[in-house]
Design a protein around this motif. Structure first.
Motif, PDB file in Angstrom:
ATOM      1  N   ALA A 201      11.202  -4.188  11.359  1.00 31.88           N
ATOM      2  CA  ALA A 201      10.331  -4.214  12.851  1.00 31.88           C
ATOM      3  C   ALA A 201      10.558  -6.455  12.731  1.00 31.88           C
ATOM      4  N   ASN A 202      10.555  -6.249  11.693  1.00 32.24           N
ATOM      5  CA  ASN A 202      10.261  -8.234  11.705  1.00 32.24           C
ATOM      6  C   ASN A 202      12.169  -8.755  11.230  1.00 32.24           C
ATOM      7  N   ARG A 208      17.208  -6.415  11.772  1.00 29.19           N
ATOM      8  CA  ARG A 208      16.226  -6.075  12.445  1.00 29.19           C
ATOM      9  C   ARG A 208      16.602  -4.617  13.397  1.00 29.19           C
ATOM     10  N   MET A 210      15.031  -1.504  15.265  1.00 26.60           N
ATOM     11  CA  MET A 210      13.543  -0.760  15.558  1.00 26.60           C
ATOM     12  C   MET A 210      13.765   0.924  15.896  1.00 26.60           C
ATOM     13  N   ILE A 235       3.856  -1.188  19.748  1.00 27.81           N
ATOM     14  CA  ILE A 235       5.497  -0.923  19.704  1.00 27.81           C
ATOM     15  C   ILE A 235       5.783   0.066  21.275  1.00 27.81           C
ATOM     16  N   HIS A 238       3.863  -1.838  24.543  1.00 32.97           N
ATOM     17  CA  HIS A 238       4.654  -3.633  25.184  1.00 32.97           C
ATOM     18  C   HIS A 238       6.081  -3.088  25.202  1.00 32.97           C
ATOM     19  N   THR A 240       8.556  -3.022  22.816  1.00 35.65           N
ATOM     20  CA  THR A 240       8.829  -3.528  21.521  1.00 35.65           C
ATOM     21  C   THR A 240      10.093  -3.438  21.113  1.00 35.65           C
ATOM     22  N   GLY A 241      11.146  -3.019  21.623  1.00 39.56           N
ATOM     23  CA  GLY A 241      12.489  -3.041  21.467  1.00 39.56           C
ATOM     24  C   GLY A 241      12.763  -1.426  22.065  1.00 39.56           C
TER      25      GLY A 241
END
Length: 448
Positions: A201-202, A208, A210, A235, A238, A240-241
């Motif tokens: 994830a980071n 990276r 996701m 995740i 929001h 995220t990815g």
């Protein structure tokens, strides 16, 4: 001094049998387990040695003694027993034995040793024949973790990942950490699955990705690993990815919330407040925030204050709102400090407590909250409130300085200028001193 053990009719056994010891252990008949395992351990049976280490570490059927635990763990570890290697590594990583420092025999030893060291050492040897444990030694921990990990011990592999991820006893290297996490994760270790997902994830040590992150989080979450459930919820909330999916976020938050995770509980409550992924229902918000707030979660405490102050889940209840605002304010939540300060200063729900109200606003101002500064200025400027033109002048200037250029800032400057024209030169000087003291250390001044 002895572990919780059920009485055995005959703890002594004619022919030690490992399996019979295991049966006794499962039945919580620890004395019989010792009777079977100790002779085998002394004859070199590494599994019995490992089990004796466990008994000494937990104080089951024997006096709890980390020295004896480490002794038997080492015996088994040197024969290649991966569980023993991992347990011995834990002893070195944690410096096991420290827990005995407050035990009566150890306190006695430390006192008597000053007067008669020889006698003390002799008696200590009787009490703890294999020592008081092992001191913290990260190099030894790495050695034994590595031995166990190479033999496929999943927890040891996870710990090797942790050591490399944080650079403890080895150079920090997220790529190496990812390799160890993967080995443990593929064996089903949920903590390692979560850790590997976090690296993806980071983009730490791996590219990276996701999709990979979500896949590993889901495997850990499926085992009930609460932090993975929370990570997936964030995740999907929001986006995220991935596309945002409020309903899936709510489901993941619920899984973690039902396990008692305070952050998941308040976040689920806020989804109900906004009607994202779930029907809008402030009663559900109240329920989940209350569960979280009772665990000390400051965000939940603040939101409970809002719910009661605004009557979102029933009647307006300023007294209950003040209870939760105060809890959050005492943890430094700036919004709670402002809202509590205003409630007290204006007497919403009760008689005004002007001094305490301003005190909370001052604490919020120390964190840079412009609204707190403006409200203090207004309270000090009002004839029926604090009525202190010098303080009002100070706080209008401070609020203006903390504001962005524009009409609002100009309005604050105009009020400060108007008040300043009414002050004497002595009052202006006092205001300047107050502002200088505040700029040097606002938190100290706020607490004064």
């Amino acid at each position: 001094m002895f572990g919780n053990m059920k009485k055995s009719k005959n703890a002594a056994v004619k022919k030690p049998d490992f399996q019979k010891g295991l049966t006794a252990f499962d039945a919580e008949d620890y004395a019989t387990a010792v009777a079977h395992w100790l002779p085998l351990a002394e004859r070199g049976n590494n599994e019995a040695q490992y089990r004796m280490g466990q008994l000494y570490a937990r104080g089951l059927g024997v006096v709890r003694d980390f020295g004896d635990a480490a002794y038997w763990f080492r015996k088994a570890a040197e024969q290649g027993n991966p569980d023993a290697q991992f347990s011995l590594a834990l002893c070195y990583a944690n410096g096991e034995g420290a827990q005995q420092d407050s035990a009566l025999p150890v306190r006695w030893y430390k006192t008597v040793a000053k007067a008669n060291p020889v006698a003390a050492d002799a008696n200590l040897a009787l009490l703890y024949p294999n020592g008081l444990g092992v001191g913290q030694d990260i190099a030894q921990a790495v050695h034994w973790y590595s031995q166990a990990a190479e033999r496929g011990h999943a927890e040891a592999q996870h710990h090797m990942g942790l050591l490399h991820a944080f650079g403890q006893g080895v150079p920090q290297d997220h790529g190496v950490a990812a390799g160890w996490y993967r080995k443990a994760a593929e064996q089903g270790n949920a903590a390692a699955q979560h850790a590997l997902a976090s690296l993806y994830a980071n983009g730490h040590g791996v590219e990276r990705d996701m999709e990979q992150a979500i896949a590993w989080y889901e495997r850990a979450a499926g085992q009930g690993f609460v932090n993975a459930q929370l990570a997936l919820a964030v995740i999907f909330e929001h986006g995220t990815g991935v596309p945002a999916d409020p309903a899936r976020a709510a489901d993941c938050y619920r899984q973690a919330a039902e396990q008692g995770h305070a952050v998941a509980q308040v976040n689920l409550g806020l989804l109900y407040a906004r009607g994202h992924g779930v029907p809008q229902d402030y009663r559900e918000t109240l329920k989940w925030c209350r569960l979280s707030a009772d665990k000390g979660n400051v965000n939940a405490q603040f939101n409970l204050g809002l719910i009661h102050a605004n009557g979102l889940a029933g009647q307006v209840d300023h007294a209950e709102a003040a209870v939760w605002y105060r809890k959050a304010a005492m943890q430094g939540n700036v919004g709670a400090q402002v809202n509590l300060g205003l409630m007290l200063a204006h007497g919403w729900g009760g008689r005004p407590e002007l001094v305490e109200g301003i005190d909370w606003l001052r604490k919020a101002a120390a964190q840079g909250h412009t609204g707190a500064m403006i409200n203090m200025a207004m309270l000090y400027a009002a004839a029926d409130k604090a009525n202190n033109p010098t303080q009002a002048y100070v706080w209008y200037i401070m609020a203006a300085a903390a504001s962005q250029p524009g009409p609002d800032r100009e309005g604050l400057e105009a009020k400060a200028h108007e008040l300043g024209n009414r002050l004497s030169s002595e009052e202006r000087h006092k205001a300047q001193v107050l502002m200088e003291e505040w700029k040097k250390d606002p938190k100290r001044v706020a607490m004064a």
